[in-house]
Design an enzyme around this catalytic site. Structure first.
Site, PDB file in Angstrom:
ATOM      1  N   TRP A 103       2.309 -51.126 -22.402  1.00 33.92           N
ATOM      2  CA  TRP A 103       1.399 -50.516 -21.855  1.00 33.92           C
ATOM      3  C   TRP A 103       0.260 -49.785 -22.588  1.00 33.92           C
ATOM      4  O   TRP A 103      -0.826 -49.652 -21.987  1.00 33.92           O
ATOM      5  CB  TRP A 103       2.164 -49.561 -20.660  1.00 33.92           C
ATOM      6  N   ASP A 172      -0.245 -41.253 -20.881  1.00 35.06           N
ATOM      7  CA  ASP A 172       0.130 -41.843 -19.952  1.00 35.06           C
ATOM      8  C   ASP A 172       1.687 -41.699 -19.834  1.00 35.06           C
ATOM      9  O   ASP A 172       2.496 -42.100 -20.530  1.00 35.06           O
ATOM     10  CB  ASP A 172      -0.219 -43.408 -20.351  1.00 35.06           C
ATOM     11  N   LYS A 196       7.473 -44.751 -10.631  1.00 32.36           N
ATOM     12  CA  LYS A 196       8.646 -44.688 -11.437  1.00 32.36           C
ATOM     13  C   LYS A 196       9.422 -43.468 -11.196  1.00 32.36           C
ATOM     14  O   LYS A 196      10.730 -43.740 -10.994  1.00 32.36           O
ATOM     15  CB  LYS A 196       8.232 -44.857 -12.964  1.00 32.36           C
TER      16      LYS A 196
HETATM   17  C1  LIG Z   1       4.384 -49.072 -15.005  1.00 36.04           C
HETATM   18  C2  LIG Z   1       3.539 -48.536 -15.903  1.00 36.04           C
HETATM   19  C3  LIG Z   1       2.173 -48.736 -16.074  1.00 36.04           C
HETATM   20  C4  LIG Z   1       1.522 -49.410 -14.856  1.00 36.04           C
HETATM   21  O1  LIG Z   1       1.495 -48.879 -13.777  1.00 36.04           O
HETATM   22  P1  LIG Z   1       0.419 -49.252 -12.453  1.00 36.04           P
HETATM   23  O2  LIG Z   1       0.791 -48.258 -11.582  1.00 36.04           O
HETATM   24  O3  LIG Z   1       1.483 -50.217 -11.770  1.00 36.04           O
HETATM   25  O4  LIG Z   1      -0.748 -49.786 -12.700  1.00 36.04           O
HETATM   26  C5  LIG Z   1       1.412 -48.033 -16.959  1.00 36.04           C
HETATM   27  N1  LIG Z   1       2.072 -47.533 -17.917  1.00 36.04           N
HETATM   28  C6  LIG Z   1       3.356 -47.174 -17.905  1.00 36.04           C
HETATM   29  C7  LIG Z   1       3.893 -46.386 -19.097  1.00 36.04           C
HETATM   30  C8  LIG Z   1       4.167 -48.021 -17.138  1.00 36.04           C
HETATM   31  O5  LIG Z   1       5.493 -47.781 -17.099  1.00 36.04           O
END
Ligand SMILES: *Cc1c(COP(=O)(O)O)cnc(C)c1O
Length: 360
Positions: A103, A172, A196
């Site tokens: 990511w 993030d 998540k």
């Molecule tokens: C799942 C994930 C993403 C992507 O997220 P989306 O909402 O599907 O764009 C980005 N960063 C991390 C750390 C993730 O676990």
């Protein structure tokens, strides 16, 4: 009610059962409203209360000062990979990114389309088994911001310190948001796709310091400017009403448990049960270095791919779903987010012991 199995999926992840039950009870008609939350106008008083309630709970959980905006956007964390450099960097501007997994790499790829990106540290040559140490960070003195990924969903590593930086720190936190307290005085911005750890897919939470929000250049698409969403309180266009409603319920569930300290304690207990089982024998091998281990995504290998495939097959049949690891790591991954019950971790550990006894 139909029986629920243990859902180890990395995302969308498990939601708290009391939240699902409340949503179910109120799905056809919200008490006192007479309409489903799926049907109400986002301009209604009812929805005002829901979105303001969700924001207030997030502010309380994270102990947020008035220096921050809380936004509910769409496009996932992935759209933030573009919006961040487009909004924070001036033309040809520089930023530091720390590469700790797939990511992070996706964020770097998008940022490179906008500015001059310095990868200040990377553990890619070690297949992302660890988080770099502070002294490994080669920060650019001219960077506008530093970007990190607090939990690496695919590799099963997590930052256990806040990096020391002199410019705004952007993080993030998609896969560990609300799993532990965050010292928000160290961060200028954190963002997370909700699916998540804080709700269903469809809404992305962005928390950003007010001084980062600037007048966008004239050629910036309206929807991509943070200023648009700040000025309209996340209601420039139709927000994902139902997703925000569930986020509100999830935040209330965490508050009822005792907030983020209590949540962290539960997460530490759950992860310990699983890591102890991995460390107890040579049969299982953790992917992440001990000091970088994630409390959310536990990645481990077995002695052979054949055994790993057999493990996935048999564990799925036993009601332990979603344990197959990401192809870039192989092996197994148990995602044990906030809502994942401790009993499910204990069931997995029992299964692991039995599997080793039969196949070890
Ligand atoms: C799942 C994930 C993403 C992507 O997220 P989306 O909402 O599907 O764009 C980005 N960063 C991390 C750390 C993730 O676990």
């Amino acid at each position: 009610m139909t029986e629920r199995i243990y859902n180890f999926s990395a995302g969308p992840g498990a939601l708290p059962l009391p939240v699902l039950e409340e949503a179910q009870r109120n799905l056809v008609s919200l008490p006192g409203v007479g309409m489903s939350v799926l049907e109400i106008s986002h301009r209604s008083k009812t929805f005002d209360k829901i979105i303001e309630g969700a924001e207030a709970k997030i502010r309380k959980l994270l102990n947020l000062s008035d220096d921050f905006h809380v936004l509910f956007l769409q496009g996932g964390a992935s759209l933030q990979f573009s919006m961040i450099p487009m909004n924070l960097l001036s033309k040809g501007g520089k930023a530091d990114y720390i590469n700790t997994g797939a990511w992070s790499k996706a964020a770097i790829k998008e940022a490179k389309k906008v500015g001059q990106i310095n990868v200040a540290a990377s553990t890619e040559s070690e297949n992302f088994v660890r988080i770099p140490k502070q002294e490994e960070l080669k920060l650019d003195a001219e960077a506008t911001y530093v970007h990190t990924t607090s939990n690496n969903t695919i590799f099963g590593t997590e930052w256990h310190y806040d990096p020391e930086v002199t410019v705004p720190l952007v993080c993030d936190a998609s896969s560990d948001i609300l799993s532990r307290p965050i010292d928000m005085s160290r961060y200028a911005m954190i963002y997370a796709g909700a699916q998540k750890n804080m709700g269903p897919a469809g809404v992305t939470m962005v928390i950003m310091r007010k001084d980062l929000v600037k007048e966008p250049p004239a050629d910036m698409p309206t929807m991509l400017a943070y200023k648009t969403h700040v000025d309209t309180k996340s209601m420039y266009n139709t927000p994902p009403v139902f997703s925000i409603y569930i986020v509100d319920l999830v935040c209330q569930w965490i508050l009822d448990l005792g907030g983020l300290e209590a949540m962290q304690k539960l997460n530490q207990e759950k992860a310990k049960v699983l890591y102890d089982a991995i460390d107890a024998t040579e049969f299982y091998r953790g992917h992440a270095h001990t000091d970088s281990r994630s409390l959310m995504n536990v990645t481990f290998r077995l002695p052979s791919e054949e055994l790993e495939n057999l493990f996935v097959k048999q564990s799925t049949a036993a009601g332990l779903d979603g344990l197959k690891g990401h192809r870039s790591v192989g092996g197994l991954r148990a995602s044990i987010y906030n809502a994942f019950p401790k009993a499910g971790v204990e069931a997995l550990v029992e299964f692991m012991k039995e599997f080793e006894r039969k196949n070890g």
